[in-house]
Write a protein that holds these residues in place. Sequence first.
Motif, PDB file in Angstrom:
ATOM      1  N   GLU A 141     114.873 117.158  44.074  1.00  0.00           N
ATOM      2  CA  GLU A 141     116.304 116.909  44.262  1.00  0.00           C
ATOM      3  C   GLU A 141     117.073 116.868  42.946  1.00  0.00           C
ATOM      4  OE1 GLU A 141     116.993 113.490  46.718  1.00  0.00           O
ATOM      5  OE2 GLU A 141     115.246 113.915  47.980  1.00  0.00           O
ATOM      6  N   ALA A 142     116.376 116.647  41.850  1.00  0.00           N
ATOM      7  CA  ALA A 142     117.042 116.610  40.548  1.00  0.00           C
ATOM      8  C   ALA A 142     117.516 118.002  40.153  1.00  0.00           C
ATOM      9  CB  ALA A 142     116.092 116.056  39.495  1.00  0.00           C
ATOM     10  N   THR A 143     118.618 118.057  39.437  1.00  0.00           N
ATOM     11  CA  THR A 143     119.164 119.329  38.956  1.00  0.00           C
ATOM     12  C   THR A 143     119.383 119.239  37.450  1.00  0.00           C
ATOM     13  OG1 THR A 143     121.498 118.679  39.179  1.00  0.00           O
ATOM     14  CG2 THR A 143     120.390 119.535  41.158  1.00  0.00           C
ATOM     15  N   PHE A 144     119.773 120.346  36.866  1.00  0.00           N
ATOM     16  CA  PHE A 144     120.058 120.329  35.431  1.00  0.00           C
ATOM     17  C   PHE A 144     121.205 119.379  35.115  1.00  0.00           C
ATOM     18  CE2 PHE A 144     123.334 123.159  36.910  1.00  0.00           C
ATOM     19  CZ  PHE A 144     124.381 122.991  36.019  1.00  0.00           C
ATOM     20  N   ALA A 145     122.077 119.138  36.087  1.00  0.00           N
ATOM     21  CA  ALA A 145     123.253 118.299  35.854  1.00  0.00           C
ATOM     22  C   ALA A 145     122.995 116.834  36.145  1.00  0.00           C
ATOM     23  CB  ALA A 145     124.417 118.789  36.719  1.00  0.00           C
ATOM     24  N   ALA A 146     122.038 116.508  36.997  1.00  0.00           N
ATOM     25  CA  ALA A 146     121.826 115.116  37.387  1.00  0.00           C
ATOM     26  C   ALA A 146     120.368 114.878  37.728  1.00  0.00           C
ATOM     27  CB  ALA A 146     122.700 114.770  38.591  1.00  0.00           C
ATOM     28  N   SER A 147     119.759 113.934  37.019  1.00  0.00           N
ATOM     29  CA  SER A 147     118.381 113.536  37.331  1.00  0.00           C
ATOM     30  C   SER A 147     118.334 112.145  37.956  1.00  0.00           C
ATOM     31  CB  SER A 147     117.531 113.546  36.060  1.00  0.00           C
ATOM     32  OG  SER A 147     118.063 112.638  35.105  1.00  0.00           O
ATOM     33  N   SER A 148     119.481 111.470  38.001  1.00  0.00           N
ATOM     34  CA  SER A 148     119.525 110.129  38.573  1.00  0.00           C
ATOM     35  C   SER A 148     120.915 109.850  39.131  1.00  0.00           C
ATOM     36  CB  SER A 148     119.143 109.074  37.527  1.00  0.00           C
ATOM     37  OG  SER A 148     120.004 109.164  36.399  1.00  0.00           O
ATOM     38  N   LEU A 149     120.987 108.802  39.964  1.00  0.00           N
ATOM     39  CA  LEU A 149     122.242 108.394  40.588  1.00  0.00           C
ATOM     40  C   LEU A 149     122.697 107.068  39.988  1.00  0.00           C
ATOM     41  CD1 LEU A 149     121.316 109.116  44.318  1.00  0.00           C
ATOM     42  CD2 LEU A 149     122.735 110.546  42.819  1.00  0.00           C
ATOM     43  N   HIS A 150     123.882 107.056  39.391  1.00  0.00           N
ATOM     44  CA  HIS A 150     124.433 105.852  38.768  1.00  0.00           C
ATOM     45  C   HIS A 150     125.716 105.445  39.474  1.00  0.00           C
ATOM     46  CE1 HIS A 150     121.945 105.668  35.053  1.00  0.00           C
ATOM     47  NE2 HIS A 150     121.810 106.960  35.296  1.00  0.00           N
ATOM     48  N   LYS A 151     125.875 104.144  39.679  1.00  0.00           N
ATOM     49  CA  LYS A 151     127.132 103.609  40.204  1.00  0.00           C
ATOM     50  C   LYS A 151     127.418 102.276  39.532  1.00  0.00           C
ATOM     51  CE  LYS A 151     126.527 106.056  44.555  1.00  0.00           C
ATOM     52  NZ  LYS A 151     126.254 106.010  46.016  1.00  0.00           N
TER      53      LYS A 151
ATOM     54  N   ALA B 186     117.320  89.173  54.905  1.00  0.00           N
ATOM     55  CA  ALA B 186     117.811  88.354  53.793  1.00  0.00           C
ATOM     56  C   ALA B 186     119.032  88.955  53.109  1.00  0.00           C
ATOM     57  CB  ALA B 186     116.696  88.154  52.765  1.00  0.00           C
ATOM     58  N   VAL B 187     119.309  90.234  53.354  1.00  0.00           N
ATOM     59  CA  VAL B 187     120.466  90.898  52.754  1.00  0.00           C
ATOM     60  C   VAL B 187     121.142  91.755  53.821  1.00  0.00           C
ATOM     61  CG1 VAL B 187     121.284  92.495  50.965  1.00  0.00           C
ATOM     62  CG2 VAL B 187     119.339  90.985  50.487  1.00  0.00           C
ATOM     63  N   LEU B 188     122.465  91.667  53.875  1.00  0.00           N
ATOM     64  CA  LEU B 188     123.273  92.545  54.723  1.00  0.00           C
ATOM     65  C   LEU B 188     123.998  93.535  53.818  1.00  0.00           C
ATOM     66  CD1 LEU B 188     124.567  93.270  57.500  1.00  0.00           C
ATOM     67  CD2 LEU B 188     126.391  91.636  56.923  1.00  0.00           C
ATOM     68  N   VAL B 189     123.889  94.830  54.125  1.00  0.00           N
ATOM     69  CA  VAL B 189     124.563  95.868  53.346  1.00  0.00           C
ATOM     70  C   VAL B 189     125.643  96.496  54.210  1.00  0.00           C
ATOM     71  CG1 VAL B 189     124.224  97.815  51.786  1.00  0.00           C
ATOM     72  CG2 VAL B 189     122.281  96.390  52.433  1.00  0.00           C
ATOM     73  N   GLU B 190     126.869  96.572  53.690  1.00  0.00           N
ATOM     74  CA  GLU B 190     127.994  97.153  54.440  1.00  0.00           C
ATOM     75  C   GLU B 190     128.804  98.063  53.530  1.00  0.00           C
ATOM     76  OE1 GLU B 190     129.610  93.867  57.444  1.00  0.00           O
ATOM     77  OE2 GLU B 190     129.367  93.077  55.400  1.00  0.00           O
ATOM     78  N   ARG B 191     129.210  99.213  54.053  1.00  0.00           N
ATOM     79  CA  ARG B 191     130.111 100.107  53.328  1.00  0.00           C
ATOM     80  C   ARG B 191     131.520  99.843  53.791  1.00  0.00           C
ATOM     81  NH1 ARG B 191     128.142 104.837  54.829  1.00  0.00           N
ATOM     82  NH2 ARG B 191     129.646 105.097  56.522  1.00  0.00           N
ATOM     83  N   ARG B 192     132.401  99.463  52.857  1.00  0.00           N
ATOM     84  CA  ARG B 192     133.795  99.186  53.187  1.00  0.00           C
ATOM     85  C   ARG B 192     134.686  99.816  52.122  1.00  0.00           C
ATOM     86  NH1 ARG B 192     131.868  93.671  53.848  1.00  0.00           N
ATOM     87  NH2 ARG B 192     133.171  92.965  52.111  1.00  0.00           N
ATOM     88  N   ASN B 193     135.484 100.785  52.534  1.00  0.00           N
ATOM     89  CA  ASN B 193     136.458 101.411  51.628  1.00  0.00           C
ATOM     90  C   ASN B 193     135.818 101.903  50.332  1.00  0.00           C
ATOM     91  OD1 ASN B 193     138.579 100.793  53.455  1.00  0.00           O
ATOM     92  ND2 ASN B 193     138.693  98.715  52.607  1.00  0.00           N
ATOM     93  N   GLY B 194     134.686 102.578  50.457  1.00  0.00           N
ATOM     94  CA  GLY B 194     134.042 103.173  49.288  1.00  0.00           C
ATOM     95  C   GLY B 194     133.191 102.223  48.482  1.00  0.00           C
TER      96      GLY B 194
ATOM     97  N   LEU C 199     136.903 100.156  38.974  1.00  0.00           N
ATOM     98  CA  LEU C 199     135.662 100.822  38.583  1.00  0.00           C
ATOM     99  C   LEU C 199     135.384 102.087  39.375  1.00  0.00           C
ATOM    100  CD1 LEU C 199     133.319  97.709  38.199  1.00  0.00           C
ATOM    101  CD2 LEU C 199     134.402  99.021  36.370  1.00  0.00           C
ATOM    102  N   ASP C 200     136.216 102.397  40.341  1.00  0.00           N
ATOM    103  CA  ASP C 200     135.990 103.538  41.231  1.00  0.00           C
ATOM    104  C   ASP C 200     136.430 104.832  40.551  1.00  0.00           C
ATOM    105  OD1 ASP C 200     135.644 105.303  43.277  1.00  0.00           O
ATOM    106  OD2 ASP C 200     137.038 104.347  44.675  1.00  0.00           O
ATOM    107  N   SER C 201     135.556 105.327  39.669  1.00  0.00           N
ATOM    108  CA  SER C 201     135.881 106.537  38.912  1.00  0.00           C
ATOM    109  C   SER C 201     134.588 107.207  38.460  1.00  0.00           C
ATOM    110  CB  SER C 201     136.735 106.197  37.692  1.00  0.00           C
ATOM    111  OG  SER C 201     136.768 107.267  36.776  1.00  0.00           O
ATOM    112  N   PRO C 202     134.482 108.543  38.574  1.00  0.00           N
ATOM    113  CA  PRO C 202     133.297 109.238  38.062  1.00  0.00           C
ATOM    114  C   PRO C 202     133.068 108.990  36.577  1.00  0.00           C
ATOM    115  CG  PRO C 202     134.578 110.692  39.475  1.00  0.00           C
ATOM    116  CD  PRO C 202     135.417 109.474  39.249  1.00  0.00           C
ATOM    117  N   ALA C 203     134.148 108.848  35.825  1.00  0.00           N
ATOM    118  CA  ALA C 203     134.009 108.604  34.389  1.00  0.00           C
ATOM    119  C   ALA C 203     133.379 107.244  34.124  1.00  0.00           C
ATOM    120  CB  ALA C 203     135.364 108.706  33.708  1.00  0.00           C
ATOM    121  N   VAL C 204     133.675 106.264  34.973  1.00  0.00           N
ATOM    122  CA  VAL C 204     133.066 104.942  34.822  1.00  0.00           C
ATOM    123  C   VAL C 204     131.562 105.037  35.024  1.00  0.00           C
ATOM    124  CG1 VAL C 204     132.879 102.648  35.867  1.00  0.00           C
ATOM    125  CG2 VAL C 204     135.130 103.615  35.404  1.00  0.00           C
TER     126      VAL C 204
END
Length: 463
Positions: A292-302, A186-194, A402-407
Amino acid sequence: MRATRDGAAASGRRPAGALLLGEAPPLCGALAEDAAALARHTENGERLLERLPAPPDRDAEQRRLAASVFASCRQTREQFMRRHADEVYDVLTEGCVRRYRLSELVFAAATRFPGLVPTRVQVDAEGALIQADKEGREIDQGIFFRGILRSPAAGAHLADTMLLASPRALALIDGFRRDGRADLGAVLVERRNGAGHLTVRNYHCLNAEDNALVEAMETAVDLVLLDEGVRVGVVRGGVMTHPRYEGRRVFSAGINLSDLRNGRISFVEFLLRRELTYVSKLLRGLLLPPGEATFAASSLHKPWVAAVDSFAIGGGMQLLLVCDRVIAADDAFFSLPAAQEGIVPGAGNLRLGRLTGARLARRIILSGKRIRATDSEADLVCDEVVPGHAMDAAVESAVEELDSPAVSANRAMLALAEESPDQFRTYMAEFAFTQACRLYGEDVISKVDRAWSRSRARERPRA
């Protein structure tokens, strides 16, 4: 006297069933003793129900009897969960050491605390019936999850568990990292240019949501968040093969009403899982396990971009409320018709007013107001409106912006500021019970049956 689906009597007179079953047992506050009392009372209730015909074959008196049995048992379950939710959760998870997903948790509860929730056999038997012919045992699951989620300790642990990557995504992530592509049906996932592009392809029903789509969407969102090569996510509907929209993209037609009528919409695996997994992950990110969590990151945000072609109805519009950039074709519209269908629009009631203001949110949710992309109010729910032929370019531009770590860092902080985890948990506790009851409301069953009949009539060939 008429009995409602949730077991509440329409008059004060106690029906005969309550006399046969006896009064709900008083609970003393000790877990073992109260669990035994609950098991005895609900077992007596099941014996009474076994003497009755199947739900569609019951006369008025038999329906009143069944309703009174369920009401008495549910009152006991509710009292039990109010007293013992944390203890129950501790027993099931071995002191919060084990992390159970929703179905695992509720069926573990059925085994460990007989009578608290329906067994897997009971749920599977109901799943083979159309909605109108079920007993409504998912309401008992709603009572259970309301009790767990309104507990600050147990509810927070369960909500965090559902933010972890799904087992299916963990099994597929190495292949996705290597190939940049995963066909989930039901869903196709593709990585294209980041960018991780999620293309929804529930072609047979104009991308309406069903159990399979919820499974695919959670997996797809997880893959995007887990893949280090993806920095921005994009959700868009595929090109339809349905005769009414053949050759056109469609974002989402909302919940599949035919599946709801036919009893194929799961309370746990669709309605609860959807809100607690991929919709929450779009907003809050993917929680990393302790190893896998560290003091700097407990989750993945995008950051996430939603590209709306044709329409975003119901659950489709709900997705827009958690995305960071919404782009719409100029012929698109948005709506949340759940109140007209008789159900609750997920966490839309929690989130829509922050974007539109309370008055417009009430018109959208309570009265079914549609917002067209060209309406003046459209900028409250989408960021950019472009001609259909310009959608691809607009999506690419949004991804680049939106392609920025600060975002990523700032959108995580915005989500925290706008909706705390405790606020969401409290909302979901009441949603769990209310939505379970609404699934079996007489108005809902009548509406979805009429919609199904109209759909079948359109599909019949003309003589």
